[in-house]
Design an enzyme around this catalytic site. Structure first.
Site, short mmCIF file in Angstrom:
data_model
loop_
_atom_site.label_atom_id
_atom_site.label_comp_id
_atom_site.label_asym_id
_atom_site.label_seq_id
_atom_site.Cartn_x
_atom_site.Cartn_y
_atom_site.Cartn_z
N ALA A 51 5.96 2.78 4.11
CA ALA A 51 5.64 1.87 3.02
C ALA A 51 4.35 1.13 3.37
O ALA A 51 3.87 1.23 4.50
CB ALA A 51 6.76 0.85 2.82
N HIS B 276 10.31 -5.63 6.42
CA HIS B 276 9.07 -5.48 7.18
C HIS B 276 7.85 -5.71 6.28
O HIS B 276 6.97 -6.52 6.61
CB HIS B 276 9.03 -4.09 7.82
CG HIS B 276 7.80 -3.80 8.60
ND1 HIS B 276 7.74 -3.93 9.98
CD2 HIS B 276 6.56 -3.39 8.23
CE1 HIS B 276 6.54 -3.61 10.40
NE2 HIS B 276 5.79 -3.28 9.35
N GLU B 277 7.83 -5.03 5.15
CA GLU B 277 6.66 -5.17 4.26
C GLU B 277 6.58 -6.58 3.70
O GLU B 277 5.51 -7.15 3.55
CB GLU B 277 6.67 -4.14 3.14
CG GLU B 277 6.82 -2.67 3.59
CD GLU B 277 5.88 -2.25 4.69
OE1 GLU B 277 4.79 -2.84 4.82
OE2 GLU B 277 6.24 -1.31 5.45
N GLU C 57 -4.86 1.30 3.75
CA GLU C 57 -4.87 1.07 5.19
C GLU C 57 -4.88 2.43 5.91
O GLU C 57 -4.10 3.30 5.54
CB GLU C 57 -3.65 0.27 5.63
CG GLU C 57 -3.74 -0.10 7.11
CD GLU C 57 -2.57 -0.95 7.60
OE1 GLU C 57 -1.69 -1.32 6.81
OE2 GLU C 57 -2.56 -1.24 8.80
N GLU D 23 1.45 -5.60 13.40
CA GLU D 23 2.57 -4.66 13.43
C GLU D 23 3.63 -5.02 14.48
O GLU D 23 4.81 -4.99 14.20
CB GLU D 23 2.06 -3.23 13.63
CG GLU D 23 1.20 -2.71 12.46
CD GLU D 23 1.86 -2.81 11.09
OE1 GLU D 23 3.08 -3.04 11.01
OE2 GLU D 23 1.14 -2.68 10.08
N1 B3K Z 1 0.80 -1.11 7.46
C1 B3K Z 1 1.37 0.13 7.00
C2 B3K Z 1 0.93 1.31 7.78
C3 B3K Z 1 -0.31 1.92 7.31
C4 B3K Z 1 -0.59 3.22 8.01
C5 B3K Z 1 -1.90 3.77 7.67
N2 B3K Z 1 -2.16 5.06 8.23
C6 B3K Z 1 2.85 0.10 6.98
C7 B3K Z 1 3.48 -0.93 7.83
O1 B3K Z 1 3.41 -0.91 9.03
O2 B3K Z 1 4.05 -1.82 7.28
ZN ZN Z 2 3.85 -2.92 9.31
#
Ligand code: B3K
Ligand code: ZN
Length: 875
Positions: free
Chosen positions: A268, A303-304, A127, A326
């Site tokens: 993460a 969160h993840e 990502e 997000e």
């Molecule tokens: N989705 C990832 C963030 C990715 C950042 C890329 N530059 C982490 C998060 O927000 O959970």
């Molecule tokens: Zn996130």
């Protein structure tokens, strides 16, 4: 850079001409190169109106193409062209198999995007647009495919081979290499792809879902860190249960894995079934991790995990929709943390972050809406606005709809869009459909940048028993728009009687939600027997700045009586702001500084009230931060703010020495260490007391801090004592403690990071030369983002007095590092440069010095898109 990078606009979005039904990958990992073989089943997208003859794929310049075939037919150079970032095949059928073989070099990948090596472990970060550094692909989130991945590597050196989904086959080759094949049944965009190969160990547990499915939970790390994974495992299981109970969301694969790596650009990554984590967000132990660290691990693991639904099962149509996943997921993790710990403390901490970091983003050159309208480099938009303000926007929907309708809205959203790539409009539409509410105006929160300001006045008419609140809303201009239409703002309000009790309002409720929709509105409360003190914006119900002319006495009253915990803290902050702003003005005018009795009295009352949550006492007794006071200033006078705060803290320490000393003793813990909310609160207050005591001018308190440093059985107390002494007037005592700390912890990379940060954030003179010396230290590594953040980031972001030194040395230093990092790791370089971009907020001399350095960066050769975008928008 040779050409000016192009701008990408939301308004230009078009559906992809082709879809990828299945993706088969084979990785052959070798020391000096990695071969990536891809077999993609492509088909024309029935939803695309145009039918281009050819196919355009994303692919980074670093890919070396070895083979390309359509339906088994090898293509030659005349059949395709390779440009900066793309591969175009001149003509393709409606449905076909595209085979490619490319060679990549993970060992040379210091940008840490795509496939790279972290301390000998292969890992990926895709990502937002990292997959195109791995192979040619339609690297956009609305192209979702089913992935099968085979990883081949030397068995002795890389015994663990992981990818997304479930393992379906494995075997040994004759040459000492082995392979594993993984299949992920859920279609996903390439940004959720992950691969890990290394000599890792793991801990294992199981989770039984609400519907009775067994899930294997495996957390991987280097062997030496295996004892630091328990807290993450506990947090993971708590998150899985919470998402079932609060959102009705179950996990969907047979296995959930987390891998800890030390080289990582952010916290993460939620790759499907295989999260990759920065060690700093997953490892935790009593001896090496502070309480804040434990809470961060809990929050990031959650969160993840929550992304599995809000992000993976329902993903973003395009990167402008980033806050869809997000903002929503930050809201979800904040509520989880609030349920696991103290709700009010969590809210206070989140609001502090929002009001310093996000409000200043909104006031700076990179200000953008929660759903940006354009970007040059998407990596620059993983911002406080998209994440934290995005979460506030979801929170406001929750406030407006109430918990039941919000839940119905989220159920409908997941039901409607499971397996799809959608937009923030789709999210809001589900909320509207489930609640019957019209959120058309509310959607301006997604499209308009800037922090709204509420100016509130009131009047009380005793003859009619009527109380009126007059609210004006406005929003300052931001780069994308000078005029702002009014926002739909939920303003939660309570009214306190002179006795300090909540007055009953509509239907007996004590808090009402006023809905602001116009630039000026008056709200009338009837049956109000006495003139009330208003408690405004309870719980910080909207991300706005609020002005109401409270007297100091009213603020002290609210600190004591407001039934809203957040607003009790807020009253203390407001009182602190009034008093500090007066001290700042005195300092600037060369007047003598005198501390107001009001503050001393209010602090004393809070300190002596043993019925309060010690964590809230600590929060209340912490003066508004240097950053927040800066944010409130028209022109930031770093030295005056620092001097005023130092003076006030020293004076409070002397006036309340006995109380701080008693509270310190009250907070000593004589039972076994736990990172529980209760113990965290006690340690927080204890260390806050120690910080004041060290300012009371008595050597016995230095001895107390040194004793705490030596006797501590946990990192919270040990690190607090270290930082407090290093940042105190007892400069002679600092070197011995620093070297003791380093020799004790030199093998613990994360602890060494805090050792670097403590020195980098030291407000005492000489910090810059210390930082420069530390850059040569064995503990520092410019290629490791955690080290860069701890040393360079902490100096430029958390050491305002030294960073803003009048000779410009701090600015020059930062520009040098940005230029160096621009080549190594553009994402980190572009994040680091932020403090320079806020130049407009400072005095003329500093403005010039900061702009000179921005220009110097701009003039340096081969600027990355990341750094170019931020710097060019700020000068
Ligand atoms: N989705 C990832 C963030 C990715 C950042 C890329 N530059 C982490 C998060 O927000 O959970
Ligand atoms: Zn996130």
């Amino acid at each position: 850079m040779s050409t000016t990078p192009s701008v990408i606009y939301l308004k230009d979005y078009q559906v992809p001409p082709f879809l990828i039904e299945s993706t088969q990958l084979r990785f052959e990992l070798e020391d000096d190169r990695t071969l990536v073989k891809a077999e993609l089943r492509l088909t024309r997208n029935p939803e695309c109106q145009v039918k281009p003859r050819g196919l355009l794929m994303h692919g980074d310049e670093s890919l070396r193409l070895c083979r390309l075939a359509v339906d088994g037919q090898v293509l030659t150079a005349k059949d395709y062209s390779i440009d900066a970032g793309t591969l175009t095949i001149a003509e393709v059928p409606d449905q076909f198999i595209l085979e490619s073989v490319v060679e990549i070099d993970p060992a040379k990948n210091t940008a840490l995007e795509g496939l790279y090596l972290s301390d000998g472990v292969y890992c990926t970060q895709c990502e937002a647009e990292g997959f195109r550094r791995i192979t040619y692909y339609l690297d956009r989130p609305d192209v979702m495919s089913v992935f099968t991945t085979t990883v081949v590597a030397d068995k002795a050196r890389f015994p663990v081979l992981l990818s997304n989904g479930n393992p379906v086959a494995e075997g040994d080759d004759s040459d000492g290499r082995h392979w594993v094949t993984w299949e992920d049944p859920f279609p996903k965009p390439a940004y959720l792809f992950a691969l890990v190969a290394g000599d890792l160990k793991h801990i294992e547990d199981t989770f039984t879902t609400a519907s009775g499915k067994q899930v294997a939970l495996r957390l991987f790390a280097e062997e030496k860190d295996l004892d630091k994974l328990d807290h993450a495992m506990t947090s993971l299981k708590a998150s899985m249960r919470w998402d079932e109970q609060v959102y009705g969301r179950e996990y969907d694969l047979e296995i959930y894995m987390i891998v800890a790596v030390d080289f990582f650009n952010m916290g993460a990554m939620e790759n499907k079934g295989l999260n990759v984590f920065n060690t700093s967000c997953v490892l935790a132990s009593q001896k090496t991790t502070t309480d804040a660290g434990f809470q961060r691990v809990e929050a990031v693991v959650a969160h993840e995990y929550f992304h599995n639904w809000s992000g993976n099962r329902v993903t973003c149509r395009d990167w402008f929709q980033l806050s869809l996943k997000e903002g929503f997921t930050v809201f979800r993790d904040a509520e989880f943390s609030a349920d696991m710990n103290s709700r009010t403390v969590k809210r206070v901490e989140d609001v502090q972050l929002l009001r310093t970091a996000q409000f200043s983003e909104d006031a700076g050159p990179m200000a953008h809406p929660v759903r940006p309208a354009s970007f040059i480099e998407i990596s620059n938009f993983y911002t406080m606005t998209v994440y934290e303000k995005g979460a506030e926007v979801v929170r406001m929907i929750h406030t407006l709809l109430g918990p039941d309708q919000f839940r119905a809205g989220s159920d409908l959203y997941f039901e409607r869009h499971d397996g799809q790539a959608v937009t923030t409009d789709d999210f809001v539409a589900a909320m509207e459909a489930a609640s019957g509410r019209d959120l058309t105006q509310f959607k301006r929160w997604y499209s308009q940048a800037g922090t709204p300001v509420l100016d509130i006045t009131d009047e009380y008419d005793p003859s009619e028993s009527v109380y009126r609140l007059r609210v004006k809303q406005s929003c300052p201009p931001t780069p994308e728009a000078s005029e702002k239409a009014p926002f739909h703002i939920p303003l939660q309000v309570g009214l306190l009687s002179p006795e300090g009790t909540d007055m009953p309002l509509e239907n007996g409720a004590t808090t009402v939600t006023l809905e602001l929709t116009e630039s000026e509105q008056t709200f009338t409360f009837t049956g109000i027997p006495q003139k009330p003190v208003p408690s405004l914006l309870r719980g910080f119900s909207a991300p706005v700045k609020l002005n109401y002319a409270y007297s100091q006495a009213e603020l002290v009253f609210l600190m004591q009586h407001d039934s809203d915990g957040f607003n009790r803290w807020e009253a203390a902050q407001k009182l602190g702001v009034i008093i500090l702003q007066a001290l700042i003005a005195d300092y600037q005018a060369g007047r003598e500084l005198i501390l107001s009795d009001a503050l001393v009295g209010a602090y004393r009352a809070v300190l002596n009230d043993t019925t309060l949550d010690p964590a809230m006492v600590a929060k209340v007794l912490t003066l508004p931060s240097q950053a927040y006071l800066g944010e409130l200033s028209t022109q930031i006078d770093v030295d005056a703010i620092h001097a005023a705060r130092e003076f006030a803290m020293n004076a409070l320490a002397c006036a309340l020495e006995a109380e701080f000393s008693q509270a310190y003793k009250r907070c000593l813990i004589d039972v076994a260490y736990q990172p529980s909310a209760e113990q965290v609160a006690q340690r927080m207050l204890k260390n806050l007391c120690l910080s004041y005591l060290l300012r009371a001018g008595k050597p016995e308190y230095l001895a107390l801090a040194q004793q705490q440093f030596s006797d501590a059985d946990n990192m919270t107390d040990e690190q607090a004592a270290l930082a407090l002494v290093v940042h105190s007037n007892y400069q002679d005592a600092a070197p011995a403690m620093l070297s003791q700390f380093y020799s004790r912890w030199s093998q613990e990379s994360l602890v060494v990071n805090s050792w670097l940060a403590v020195q980098a954030s030291n407000p005492c003179p000489g910090a810059l030369s210390q930082v420069e010396a530390l850059m040569q230290h064995e503990a520092f590594n410019m290629k490791n983002p955690n080290k860069v953040r701890s040393l360079i980031g902490a100096f430029c972001g958390q050491n305002p007095v030294n960073f803003h030194a009048k000779d410009g040395s701090g600015y020059r230093f930062l520009a040098d590092q940005v230029v160096a990092l621009n080549e190594l790791n553009p994402q980190i370089a572009s994040r680091l440069v932020a403090p320079l971009t806020k130049w407009k907020r400072y005095d003329e001399t500093r403005q010039q010095l900061m702009r000179d350095q921005l220009q110097r960066i701009m003039d340096s050769a081969e600027l990355s898109r990341d750094v170019y975008e931020v710097v060019s928008k700020s000068i």
